[in-house]
Scaffold this active site. Structure first.
Site, PDB file in Angstrom:
ATOM      1  N   LYS A  70       2.610 -21.434 -35.747  1.00 46.10           N
ATOM      2  CA  LYS A  70       1.371 -22.028 -35.217  1.00 46.10           C
ATOM      3  C   LYS A  70       0.814 -23.072 -36.181  1.00 46.10           C
ATOM      4  O   LYS A  70       0.607 -22.791 -37.353  1.00 46.10           O
ATOM      5  CB  LYS A  70       0.328 -20.944 -34.992  1.00 46.10           C
ATOM      6  CG  LYS A  70       0.672 -20.032 -33.846  1.00 46.10           C
ATOM      7  CD  LYS A  70      -0.415 -18.999 -33.650  1.00 46.10           C
ATOM      8  CE  LYS A  70       0.120 -17.871 -32.804  1.00 46.10           C
ATOM      9  NZ  LYS A  70       1.133 -17.070 -33.522  1.00 46.10           N
TER      10      LYS A  70
ATOM     11  N   ARG B  62       4.058 -10.184 -41.436  1.00 48.20           N
ATOM     12  CA  ARG B  62       3.822  -9.685 -40.081  1.00 48.20           C
ATOM     13  C   ARG B  62       5.054  -9.890 -39.190  1.00 48.20           C
ATOM     14  O   ARG B  62       5.821 -10.823 -39.417  1.00 48.20           O
ATOM     15  CB  ARG B  62       2.588 -10.322 -39.457  1.00 48.20           C
ATOM     16  CG  ARG B  62       2.538 -11.828 -39.528  1.00 48.20           C
ATOM     17  CD  ARG B  62       1.078 -12.297 -39.460  1.00 48.20           C
ATOM     18  NE  ARG B  62       0.953 -13.734 -39.352  1.00 48.20           N
ATOM     19  CZ  ARG B  62       0.921 -14.554 -40.409  1.00 48.20           C
ATOM     20  NH1 ARG B  62       1.063 -14.078 -41.634  1.00 48.20           N
ATOM     21  NH2 ARG B  62       0.773 -15.847 -40.229  1.00 48.20           N
TER      22      ARG B  62
ATOM     23  N   ARG C 127       8.889 -14.037 -38.638  1.00 51.10           N
ATOM     24  CA  ARG C 127       8.790 -15.428 -39.071  1.00 51.10           C
ATOM     25  C   ARG C 127       7.950 -15.551 -40.350  1.00 51.10           C
ATOM     26  O   ARG C 127       8.281 -16.303 -41.251  1.00 51.10           O
ATOM     27  CB  ARG C 127       8.150 -16.271 -37.957  1.00 51.10           C
ATOM     28  CG  ARG C 127       8.211 -17.768 -38.190  1.00 51.10           C
ATOM     29  CD  ARG C 127       7.277 -18.539 -37.273  1.00 51.10           C
ATOM     30  NE  ARG C 127       7.335 -18.102 -35.886  1.00 51.10           N
ATOM     31  CZ  ARG C 127       8.270 -18.473 -35.004  1.00 51.10           C
ATOM     32  NH1 ARG C 127       9.225 -19.286 -35.376  1.00 51.10           N
ATOM     33  NH2 ARG C 127       8.232 -18.025 -33.771  1.00 51.10           N
ATOM     34  N   TYR C 128       6.835 -14.830 -40.387  1.00 55.90           N
ATOM     35  CA  TYR C 128       5.938 -14.881 -41.548  1.00 55.90           C
ATOM     36  C   TYR C 128       6.187 -13.625 -42.391  1.00 55.90           C
ATOM     37  O   TYR C 128       6.474 -12.553 -41.832  1.00 55.90           O
ATOM     38  CB  TYR C 128       4.485 -14.897 -41.078  1.00 55.90           C
ATOM     39  CG  TYR C 128       4.185 -15.948 -40.028  1.00 55.90           C
ATOM     40  CD1 TYR C 128       3.978 -17.275 -40.387  1.00 55.90           C
ATOM     41  CD2 TYR C 128       4.109 -15.605 -38.673  1.00 55.90           C
ATOM     42  CE1 TYR C 128       3.709 -18.233 -39.413  1.00 55.90           C
ATOM     43  CE2 TYR C 128       3.838 -16.547 -37.702  1.00 55.90           C
ATOM     44  CZ  TYR C 128       3.633 -17.866 -38.070  1.00 55.90           C
ATOM     45  OH  TYR C 128       3.368 -18.804 -37.107  1.00 55.90           O
TER      46      TYR C 128
ATOM     47  N   ASP D 132       3.914 -24.698 -24.466  1.00 50.56           N
ATOM     48  CA  ASP D 132       5.212 -24.907 -25.115  1.00 50.56           C
ATOM     49  C   ASP D 132       6.156 -25.669 -24.185  1.00 50.56           C
ATOM     50  O   ASP D 132       6.120 -25.485 -22.964  1.00 50.56           O
ATOM     51  CB  ASP D 132       5.855 -23.556 -25.460  1.00 50.56           C
ATOM     52  CG  ASP D 132       5.087 -22.835 -26.557  1.00 50.56           C
ATOM     53  OD1 ASP D 132       4.645 -23.512 -27.499  1.00 50.56           O
ATOM     54  OD2 ASP D 132       4.912 -21.606 -26.456  1.00 50.56           O
TER      55      ASP D 132
ATOM     56  N   CYS E 276       5.863 -19.467 -18.734  1.00 49.57           N
ATOM     57  CA  CYS E 276       6.056 -18.465 -19.788  1.00 49.57           C
ATOM     58  C   CYS E 276       7.012 -18.935 -20.890  1.00 49.57           C
ATOM     59  O   CYS E 276       8.146 -19.323 -20.619  1.00 49.57           O
ATOM     60  CB  CYS E 276       6.591 -17.171 -19.187  1.00 49.57           C
ATOM     61  SG  CYS E 276       6.959 -15.943 -20.449  1.00 49.57           S
TER      62      CYS E 276
ATOM     63  N   CYS F   8       6.748  -7.806 -17.057  1.00 47.88           N
ATOM     64  CA  CYS F   8       5.314  -8.110 -16.953  1.00 47.88           C
ATOM     65  C   CYS F   8       4.880  -7.781 -15.520  1.00 47.88           C
ATOM     66  O   CYS F   8       5.718  -7.670 -14.623  1.00 47.88           O
ATOM     67  CB  CYS F   8       5.047  -9.586 -17.209  1.00 47.88           C
ATOM     68  SG  CYS F   8       5.717 -10.155 -18.770  1.00 47.88           S
TER      69      CYS F   8
ATOM     70  N   ARG G 176       8.489 -17.082 -22.894  1.00 47.59           N
ATOM     71  CA  ARG G 176       9.626 -16.148 -23.002  1.00 47.59           C
ATOM     72  C   ARG G 176      10.359 -16.009 -21.672  1.00 47.59           C
ATOM     73  O   ARG G 176      10.937 -14.964 -21.376  1.00 47.59           O
ATOM     74  CB  ARG G 176       9.151 -14.780 -23.487  1.00 47.59           C
ATOM     75  CG  ARG G 176       8.487 -14.853 -24.810  1.00 47.59           C
ATOM     76  CD  ARG G 176       8.507 -13.571 -25.605  1.00 47.59           C
ATOM     77  NE  ARG G 176       7.811 -13.839 -26.836  1.00 47.59           N
ATOM     78  CZ  ARG G 176       6.568 -13.393 -27.103  1.00 47.59           C
ATOM     79  NH1 ARG G 176       5.947 -12.620 -26.260  1.00 47.59           N
ATOM     80  NH2 ARG G 176       5.985 -13.740 -28.238  1.00 47.59           N
TER      81      ARG G 176
ATOM     82  N   ASP H 138       2.548 -24.472 -31.278  1.00 46.53           N
ATOM     83  CA  ASP H 138       3.644 -23.735 -31.893  1.00 46.53           C
ATOM     84  C   ASP H 138       4.719 -24.766 -32.186  1.00 46.53           C
ATOM     85  O   ASP H 138       5.286 -25.353 -31.251  1.00 46.53           O
ATOM     86  CB  ASP H 138       4.157 -22.653 -30.918  1.00 46.53           C
ATOM     87  CG  ASP H 138       4.126 -21.285 -31.547  1.00 46.53           C
ATOM     88  OD1 ASP H 138       4.662 -21.152 -32.662  1.00 46.53           O
ATOM     89  OD2 ASP H 138       3.560 -20.364 -30.934  1.00 46.53           O
TER      90      ASP H 138
HETATM   91  S1  SF4 Z   1       3.122 -15.408 -20.477  1.00 48.35           S
HETATM   92 FE1  SF4 Z   1       5.195 -14.547 -20.158  1.00 48.35          FE
HETATM   93  S2  SF4 Z   1       5.244 -12.681 -21.372  1.00 48.35           S
HETATM   94 FE2  SF4 Z   1       3.097 -13.245 -21.113  1.00 48.35          FE
HETATM   95  S3  SF4 Z   1       2.411 -12.132 -19.273  1.00 48.35           S
HETATM   96 FE3  SF4 Z   1       3.035 -14.160 -18.601  1.00 48.35          FE
HETATM   97  S4  SF4 Z   1       5.191 -13.898 -18.014  1.00 48.35           S
HETATM   98 FE4  SF4 Z   1       4.656 -12.132 -19.267  1.00 48.35          FE
END
Ligand code: SF4
Length: 396
Positions: free
Chosen positions: A364, A143, A139-140, A320, A159, A152, A161, A357
């Site tokens: 951000k 980086r 995005r930037y 988010d 989450c 996870c 994601r 975000d």
């Molecule tokens: S926020 Fe999402 S990516 Fe991060 S540890 Fe928790 S479940 Fe995993």
């Protein structure tokens, strides 16, 4: 590489486990351990055992927690979205009798997450639209975010994601890693790589080392960070072997996702202490969550406890607008009020940056209470943390 396969390569031997600093099991850890027939305190220290025994079903969690009807419905319905997964260690922090327990709210699905509000999105940070090759978000200009896996230890119910994390949905192939490395090699402006996921620390040491080493060999990559929640949800993963490996690649920074003072246990203190002693600078990222940490008192306590374990508060994120997150999201004014009560009222190191975000891919955006009362003709009238006014004049 199958993430589980990667973990197995680094399975702790009894000798390795014995080399770790020993921490006596708490009463709650013993209570949870009892639910696993024939398991021993040595198993409890073994991060692979903790991963293997993650709590995934209603029957398993019922043995430890008195579920509410809302939680029962949440667990029944979450399978298609973001599965439940709680390491026994993290489950030992749940108050079995308090539905408002902050650890419980973060880890056990509730019926509310099955409902979607109009402003919510599948990919609120617009990561997919900034992804030139699978696993990379660019995005930037200087980086990239490298999503090295999709697993996870614990799936946080809010989450960002949730569209992609979860065991076994997709595994990253060697070709995927190579395409990401090639992209970074050919983009000479990329000086900073954030290794995230999923959670990179669910990988075995060897696989993780391959990624770090390959990145370190790219001449224009001067800064590498790892983003992880594992030191909080599964601190047993921070083994002497992992720390020794990471230490070889200094400078290497780590951002750890902390949300509540209750998460800072003796095990977490020990894990962060090992990382800090190895010269790995530690920062924290906290998500502002209704019912978990949406009060100035809890946030201040969390920031103070983090400084005590050498973790520098870095960001507070506005939650988010991911699908099914309404019950977790606070008003922006709540975040501003928290910042108002931190800045000037405590050590500057304990004051993170509050960010949103930008939904849809804005990146951000920092937010702060307004300290400028007026600014005209070179005269800037300011207020301090206590509400007193001061004037600063620009040079002629
Ligand atoms: S926020 Fe999402 S990516 Fe991060 S540890 Fe928790 S479940 Fe995993």
């Amino acid at each position: 590489m199958n993430p589980i396969g990667a973990i197995k390569q680094d399975f702790q031997t009894e000798e390795q486990a014995a080399a770790k600093p020993l921490i006596e099991l708490t009463r709650d850890e013993k209570r949870v351990l009892k639910a696993y027939k024939e398991a021993t305190p040595l198993d409890w220290e073994d991060w692979f055992w903790q991963i293997r025994k993650r709590i995934r079903t209603k029957d398993e969690i019922r043995k430890l927690v008195h579920l509410t009807p809302d939680e029962e419905k949440g667990i029944d319905g979450c399978g298609d979205k973001l599965t439940m997964s709680i390491p026994p260690y993290f489950a030992s922090l749940i108050d079995p009798n308090d539905p408002k327990c902050p650890i419980r709210l973060q880890s056990i699905p509730q019926v509310h997450e099955l409902k979607t509000a109009p402003e919510e999105m599948r990919d609120p940070c617009g990561e997919d639209s900034h992804s030139p090759v699978h696993g990379l978000v660019h995005r930037y200009p200087d980086r990239v975010l490298f999503l090295v896996n999709e697993m996870c230890a614990m799936y946080c119910r809010y989450c960002t994601r949730s569209r992609m994390v979860g065991d076994g949905r997709r595994t990253l192939s060697t070709e995927t890693y190579n395409a990401a490395f090639d992209y970074i090699r050919s983009h000479k402006k990329v000086r900073d790589v954030l290794i995230s996921g999923g959670d990179p620390l669910t990988m075995g040491d060897r696989m993780l080392e391959m990624i770090i080493k390959t990145l370190k060999e790219i001449p224009h990559v001067e800064f590498i960070r790892i983003g992880s929640r594992i030191p909080v949800t599964l601190p047993q993963r921070v083994t002497p072997e992992l720390v020794a490996m990471l230490k070889k690649y200094s400078p290497l920074w780590m951002s750890i996702h902390f949300n509540h003072p209750k998460e800072i246990t003796e095990r977490v203190k020990s894990a962060c202490g090992m990382l800090a002693d190895a010269g790995i600078p530690l920062g924290s990222q906290t998500v502002l969550l209704k019912g978990v940490n949406d009060s100035p008192e809890i946030m201040k306590k969390l920031m103070h406890e983090l400084l005590k374990i050498r973790v520098r508060p870095y960001y507070i994120y506005q939650c988010d607008p991911i699908l099914g997150s309404k019950h977790f999201r606070t008003k922006v004014s709540t975040g501003l009020e928290i910042m108002e009560k931190l800045r000037g009222h405590t050590t500057g190191y304990a004051v993170p940056t509050y960010v949103i975000d930008g939904p849809g891919g804005g990146g951000k955006i920092p937010l702060s209470p307004d300290y400028i009362k007026s600014y005209e003709n070179g005269k800037c009238t300011l207020r301090n943390y206590a509400g007193k006014e001061f004037v600063y004049y620009d040079p002629e």
